[in-house]
Design a protein around this motif. Structure first.
Motif, PDB file in Angstrom:
ATOM      1  N   ARG A 175      -0.301  13.064   7.991  1.00 40.51           N
ATOM      2  CA  ARG A 175      -0.389  13.224   6.537  1.00 40.51           C
ATOM      3  C   ARG A 175      -1.816  12.999   6.083  1.00 40.51           C
ATOM      4  O   ARG A 175      -2.363  11.905   6.258  1.00 40.51           O
ATOM      5  CB  ARG A 175       0.524  12.220   5.824  1.00 40.51           C
ATOM      6  CG  ARG A 175       1.989  12.332   6.176  1.00 40.51           C
ATOM      7  CD  ARG A 175       2.776  11.268   5.416  1.00 40.51           C
ATOM      8  NE  ARG A 175       4.195  11.284   5.737  1.00 40.51           N
ATOM      9  CZ  ARG A 175       5.079  10.410   5.255  1.00 40.51           C
ATOM     10  NH1 ARG A 175       4.657   9.439   4.435  1.00 40.51           N
ATOM     11  NH2 ARG A 175       6.352  10.472   5.587  1.00 40.51           N
ATOM     12  N   GLU A 188      -4.079  11.546   8.549  1.00 35.02           N
ATOM     13  CA  GLU A 188      -3.728  10.209   9.014  1.00 35.02           C
ATOM     14  C   GLU A 188      -2.303  10.230   9.569  1.00 35.02           C
ATOM     15  O   GLU A 188      -1.391  10.741   8.939  1.00 35.02           O
ATOM     16  CB  GLU A 188      -3.802   9.193   7.870  1.00 35.02           C
ATOM     17  CG  GLU A 188      -3.430   7.785   8.281  1.00 35.02           C
ATOM     18  CD  GLU A 188      -3.446   6.806   7.119  1.00 35.02           C
ATOM     19  OE1 GLU A 188      -3.078   5.641   7.333  1.00 35.02           O
ATOM     20  OE2 GLU A 188      -3.803   7.223   6.007  1.00 35.02           O
ATOM     21  N   ARG A 212       1.260   8.886  10.407  1.00 31.41           N
ATOM     22  CA  ARG A 212       2.213   7.921   9.870  1.00 31.41           C
ATOM     23  C   ARG A 212       3.454   7.940  10.763  1.00 31.41           C
ATOM     24  O   ARG A 212       3.858   8.991  11.259  1.00 31.41           O
ATOM     25  CB  ARG A 212       2.614   8.265   8.432  1.00 31.41           C
ATOM     26  CG  ARG A 212       1.443   8.364   7.474  1.00 31.41           C
ATOM     27  CD  ARG A 212       0.888   7.007   7.133  1.00 31.41           C
ATOM     28  NE  ARG A 212       1.836   6.222   6.356  1.00 31.41           N
ATOM     29  CZ  ARG A 212       1.646   4.954   6.023  1.00 31.41           C
ATOM     30  NH1 ARG A 212       0.551   4.324   6.414  1.00 31.41           N
ATOM     31  NH2 ARG A 212       2.544   4.309   5.312  1.00 31.41           N
ATOM     32  N   TRP A 244       7.971   3.546   6.945  1.00 25.85           N
ATOM     33  CA  TRP A 244       6.809   4.293   7.390  1.00 25.85           C
ATOM     34  C   TRP A 244       5.620   3.338   7.488  1.00 25.85           C
ATOM     35  O   TRP A 244       5.393   2.535   6.586  1.00 25.85           O
ATOM     36  CB  TRP A 244       6.467   5.419   6.412  1.00 25.85           C
ATOM     37  CG  TRP A 244       7.415   6.578   6.453  1.00 25.85           C
ATOM     38  CD1 TRP A 244       8.491   6.792   5.638  1.00 25.85           C
ATOM     39  CD2 TRP A 244       7.377   7.677   7.363  1.00 25.85           C
ATOM     40  NE1 TRP A 244       9.118   7.949   5.975  1.00 25.85           N
ATOM     41  CE2 TRP A 244       8.458   8.534   7.036  1.00 25.85           C
ATOM     42  CE3 TRP A 244       6.525   8.032   8.419  1.00 25.85           C
ATOM     43  CZ2 TRP A 244       8.709   9.718   7.727  1.00 25.85           C
ATOM     44  CZ3 TRP A 244       6.775   9.211   9.104  1.00 25.85           C
ATOM     45  CH2 TRP A 244       7.857  10.037   8.772  1.00 25.85           C
ATOM     46  N   GLY A 284       1.349   2.824   9.198  1.00 25.52           N
ATOM     47  CA  GLY A 284       0.157   3.464   9.749  1.00 25.52           C
ATOM     48  C   GLY A 284      -0.129   2.934  11.148  1.00 25.52           C
ATOM     49  O   GLY A 284       0.508   1.993  11.628  1.00 25.52           O
TER      50      GLY A 284
END
Length: 326
Positions: free
Chosen positions: A67, A70, A72, A87, A89
């Motif tokens: 996304r 980046e 996720r 969710w 990172g």
């Protein structure tokens, strides 16, 4: 949530015998060498370790999406209700390696864990296991009035713990892990007395808030007095590793307060214990929420001044006899 769990088992000797957290500000950008890169390092279906609060849990990657440049990941915490799926990172995830499992266990030992060996999870920020959501009414009735009386106290304690949740900045988590490694693995101790000591740090924070707010907030002053009192009482009882006990008896003499001898390293350990300690404080929900906000602000202040307040390495050496090892 509590950790996969949760770092901070309080055996008297280990009150922080297994802190967790992590290193200094210089390593803040990435959790560590075994951490995922930003290049989709985790695959769907892969078992991983995931930070949640100050602790690390075993989890499974359900989905992976790119996304806005980046990655996720949608993770499920193994052994926990799906209500905790989320969710995250790449900075929240670790590869499932022996080194990272050791870090998870270090954090786990530093929190009060449940006595249930099956769960091994702390009562601090404890997610509801799906199996526990459905209580067998027959077992409730069979335990009678004694169970009801006890449950009232337990419910009050659980409510307080749910209210006081301290989200540790990543660099402070690393600081806790480094702290654990220096003392328990390398036999190194913080050289005492520390400068700045805990009293100095509390005063610096009061000056910082006064300057920022344009006035001395009475509530802030009271909270800092409370922190100092908690630190002085908790340090010998639950904030020291075995290897540090002799040093404590040598350094804290003539009725000296631990807050004038110890520094940020041990103060940070107190914050791991605070949710457990505050569970026994009789406070209104609104007051607890405000207290939590101020404690989180103090943690940010520690993070902002991490390079000044914390040692990057420990110089003192601890006795390495067998009684010090677990």
């Amino acid at each position: 949530m509590g950790s996969a769990n949760s770092g901070a088992g309080v055996k008297e000797e280990t009150s922080t015998e297994g802190d967790g957290g992590g290193g200094d500000a210089a390593t803040a950008a990435a959790p560590d060498a075994s951490d995922p890169s930003a290049d989709g390092a985790f695959a769907e279906g892969e078992k991983v370790l995931a930070y949640h609060g100050p602790l690390i849990y075993e989890a499974k990657v359900q989905k992976a999406e790119l996304r806005k440049d980046e990655w996720r990941y949608f993770v499920h915490y193994l052994g926990w209700s799906k209500n905790w799926d989320e969710w995250v990172g790449t900075d929240r995830l670790l590869k499932l390696t022996d080194d990272n499992i050791c870090k998870q266990q270090a954090l786990e030992k530093n929190q009060n864990t449940d006595k249930n060996p099956k769960s091994g999870r702390s009562t601090q920020n404890k997610p509801k296991d799906s199996k526990l959501d459905k209580e067998d009414p027959r077992s409730t009735v069979s335990k009678g009035k004694k169970r009801k009386a006890q449950s009232g106290v337990e419910d009050d304690k659980r409510t307080s713990e749910n209210l006081v949740k301290l989200q540790f900045p990543l660099t402070l988590k690393k600081q806790l892990v480094d702290d654990w490694e220096f003392v328990t693995q390398l036999g190194k101790l913080v050289k005492l007395p520390r400068s700045p000591n805990v009293d100095d740090i509390l005063k610096k924070y009061l000056d910082y808030r006064t300057k920022k707010d344009g006035m001395i907030a009475e509530s802030v002053g009271e909270i800092l007095k409370g922190l100092r009192c908690y630190f002085d009482k908790a340090l010998p009882a639950m904030l020291l590793y075995k290897k540090e006990r002799q040093q404590y008896h040598e350094a804290v003499r003539d009725d000296a307060s631990p807050s004038t001898v110890y520094g940020a390293e041990h103060l940070l350990r107190l914050f791991v214990k605070l949710p457990e300690l505050l569970a026994y404080v009789n406070m209104e929900e609104e007051a607890l929420v405000k207290l939590q906000q101020k404690l989180l602000d103090f943690l940010k202040f520690l993070q902002k001044n991490q390079s000044v307040f914390f040692l990057s390495t420990y110089d003192g050496s601890a006795g390495m006899d067998e009684s010090d090892t677990k």
